[in-house]
Each structure stands twice: as C-alpha cells, then as structure tokens.
Design an enzyme around this catalytic site. Structure first.
Site, short mmCIF file in Angstrom:
data_model
loop_
_atom_site.label_atom_id
_atom_site.label_comp_id
_atom_site.label_asym_id
_atom_site.label_seq_id
_atom_site.Cartn_x
_atom_site.Cartn_y
_atom_site.Cartn_z
CE LYS A 200 -38.90 -5.03 9.32
NZ LYS A 200 -37.76 -4.48 9.74
CE LYS A 253 -40.95 -2.04 7.20
NZ LYS A 253 -39.49 -1.81 7.63
C1 PBG Z 1 -35.02 -3.48 9.08
C2 PBG Z 1 -35.93 -2.45 8.36
C3 PBG Z 1 -36.67 -2.60 7.19
C4 PBG Z 1 -37.06 -1.53 6.64
C5 PBG Z 1 -37.01 -0.64 7.69
N1 PBG Z 1 -36.09 -1.23 8.78
C6 PBG Z 1 -36.67 -4.02 6.37
C7 PBG Z 1 -35.58 -5.07 6.26
O1 PBG Z 1 -34.76 -4.68 5.65
O2 PBG Z 1 -36.00 -6.20 6.55
C8 PBG Z 1 -37.94 -1.21 5.30
C9 PBG Z 1 -38.54 -0.26 5.05
C10 PBG Z 1 -39.05 0.04 3.78
O3 PBG Z 1 -38.75 -0.72 2.98
O4 PBG Z 1 -39.28 1.21 3.42
N2 PBG Z 1 -34.89 -3.35 10.35
ZN ZN Z 2 -32.94 -4.56 11.13
#
Ligand code: PBG
Ligand code: ZN
Length: 345
Positions: A200, A253
């Site tokens: 991520k 992601k």
């Molecule tokens: C964090 C989280 C994020 C997303 C889902 N869970 C990213 C973040 O805020 O760092 C992003 C999903 C999206 O942008 O669709 N746990």
């Molecule tokens: Zn988070």
C-alpha cells in the site's frame, strides 16, 4: 520479402474471432464493492467526493447488499465511519462498533454474500493515523508499531466475532498479519482468511476516500508507514513477509499507477492477488466523464481489464456495481443476438 507478411489483423476481423483469441477476461466474479457504514436509520447520503457512492446506515446497507448480491457480485468490503473518535480508536474494536453492527446484520439478512472488513484505526482515531501516536522525542510524533499491533488484532477479532468472512488489514504496520493470524487462531477463527493490503503506497489518490471516511491525518502524513511510490523491490518484500506471516490474499493499492507491482507480484508469488482501484482513480474517471471528455463505460471496462491483464485476480472498485450491470447487459445483448441469428434461415 522471402516470407509472407505476418498478418496479425486476420484475427481481428470480427468480434467473434476477437472473442476467441481474447486473453484476459473481466467478469463479475472478479469484483469487490467497497461500502461505507454510518450510524443512524434510513441514512443514504451521497458522498460528495465520490459521486455515485453513499454513506449508508445499517438498514440501508442491507438493501444495498441485497442489490449487490442480485448483480452476482461475490463480495463487499466494509468501512465504518463512526460518530465518535478517540486517541486509541476504540470504536474500531467495540462490540457495538459501526462495522460490527453492520456485519452482524448483513450476515443475518443477506445470503451468500462475502463480507470483507477493513482492519484499521484511522477512521476511529482523533488524530486520523492508522496507529497509536506518541509525541515528543527527536521527531515531532511517532507511530508506535508494536503497541498498534495488539489493537489491530482486537479489531480483527471483534469483526470475526461479529461474523466477518474475511479481514483486510490496511494499516501497514510491520508484523500485523502474523499477530492477527495468531489472535484469530487462538479464538477459534482459523478458517477466516486474511486479505492483506501488503503493498500500500503513500498515495495522493486516497484523497476522496479520506473525505468520505473522515480519516485524513490531522497532522503529518502516512509516509513513515506506507510505501514510497518510487519503490518496487521493497513492495515485493512487503508482500513476501505478509505471505510468510500467513496472508491468504495479497493486495496492491492503488492499482493503475502500480500495474508493474501487480505484474511482478503475480509472476513471483503465484498466489491470489487483489488490486484496489482507489477513490482517486474512480474520481478521475467520473470527473472526465462529467466534463464530457471520456466515454465512461468504455474507460471503466478498459481500466479494469488492464488491472486484470497485469495479474490481479480480483479488483476492489467503486465501479463494481456499475460494471456488473454493464457486463450483464452486454451478455444479454450477445445472447439475444445469438438467438436472432440462429432463428434466421
Ligand atoms: C487507510 C485506508 C486508505 C484507504 C482505505 N483505507 C488510505 C489512506 O487513508 O491512507 C483508501 C481507499 C481509497 O482511496 O479508495 N487505512
Ligand atoms: Zn488506516
């Protein structure tokens, strides 16, 4: 020329031929739909940053889940947007937390729909970080890795107890997959798989999601725990460690800027692989379509097909419902077409 020219276009002449030689498929089987749960009753309020997506109270979520089920989409990914936050994100592991209530009800009322729950703290902490924050020291603040692990494993356990079919840790703390696996196993949930947000990236494409989940960090950013966008060897290392710790499915992601990671991960590990086509990717397409510059339906299918072609087995996407309907209509059309053709003579 000694040889006849290679005529690749021979196989592109008709759609029927193109269908026979098509290498990548995109079907409803590959889609996971993210949903946002909020407190209250009868709530179905549009999310401004994600046009077409909604904050849904539990009763409305049930309706939504049924619709998703009727489109034959196999799974949803649930996020909670709680009313209250605190420094330890206790709403994330409360028995009556918003996600726990939502899962319990959906599992009671909707048959045959896989409910995956996001495991993180950022929507529940007052500071908006994915882990416990300690202030002071040489740096202004630190995200405490090891103290966060216990909380994350409690989040996963409370979700499993509420009926979650699969937990998906998205925090990027080191060691969390192993700790969550152990916690689940100790409590009789050895059959609940872990879908790990392994690679991520610290991405600006999460903007619309953070608006939707009210989860933006109130200070600093997430670059001490999420991956540097410039690193792919390190991303593979994250994925290898998650596998060793017991992850069942790996995730990359965002998706489109990181197709190389998807490709490398699939080639290297040959395990089930998910890609999250995130909020910013969705929002760009919607904005382009709204401005009249993009043919939205074609763009959606092309993007998701490319994510599959790179090597993703499944795609988490806010387009899931729309694309499922699109694919269904296409299918129905080609069937009626086939029928009319075979009835002619
Ligand atoms: C964090 C989280 C994020 C997303 C889902 N869970 C990213 C973040 O805020 O760092 C992003 C999903 C999206 O942008 O669709 N746990
Ligand atoms: Zn988070």
């Amino acid at each position: 020329m000694g040889f006849p020219m290679t005529r690749l276009r021979r196989l592109r002449r008709k759609e029927s031929l193109r269908r026979l030689v098509r290498e990548t498929t995109l079907t409803v089987d590959h889609l996971i739909m993210p949903l946002f749960a909020v407190e209250g009753k009868g709530v179905r309020s549009p999310i401004p940053s994600l046009s077409g997506q909604f904050h849904l109270s539990v009763d409305e979520l049930v309706k939504e889940a049924e619709e998703i089920r009727s489109l034959d989409i196999p799974a949803i990914l649930l996020f909670g947007v709680p009313d209250k936050k605190d420094s330890l994100g206790s709403g994330a592991y409360a028995k009556d937390g918003i996600v726990q209530k939502a899962v319990r009800t959906i599992k009671e009322e909707v048959e045959d729909l896989l409910v995956i729950t996001d495991v993180c703290l950022c929507a529940y902490t007052s500071h908006g970080h994915c882990g416990i924050v300690e202030e002071g020291g040489r740096d202004e603040f630190r995200i405490e890795n090891d103290k966060t692990l216990e909380l994350l494993s409690q989040v996963a356990l409370s979700q499993a107890e509420a009926g979650s079919d699969m937990v998906a840790p998205s925090d990027m703390m080191d060691g969390r997959v192993g700790v969550i696996r152990k916690k689940l196993d100790e409590h009789g949930f050895s059959e609940i798989p872990i879908l790990s947000y392994s690679a991520k990236v610290t991405s600006a494409l999460y903007g619309p999601f953070r608006e939707a989940a009210h989860s933006a960090p109130s200070f600093g950013d997430r670059s001490t725990y999420q991956l540097d966008p410039a690193n792919s060897d390190e991303a593979l290392r994250e994925m290898r460690l998650d596998l060793e710790e017991g992850a069942d499915i790996l995730m990359v992601k965002p998706a489109l800027p990181y197709l190389d990671l998807i490709y490398r991960a699939k080639q290297q590990f040959k395990v089930p692989l998910a890609a999250y086509c995130v909020s910013g990717e969705y929002a760009m397409v919607k904005a382009g379509a709204r401005a009249g510059f993009l043919d939205e339906d074609r763009v959606k299918l092309e993007l998701l097909t490319s994510i599959r072609r790179a090597g993703a087995d499944m795609v988490i996407t806010y387009f899931a419902k729309e694309v499922a309907s699109l694919l269904k209509n296409k299918n129905d059309e080609s069937h009626t077409h086939l029928k009319t053709v075979s009835h002619k003579k």
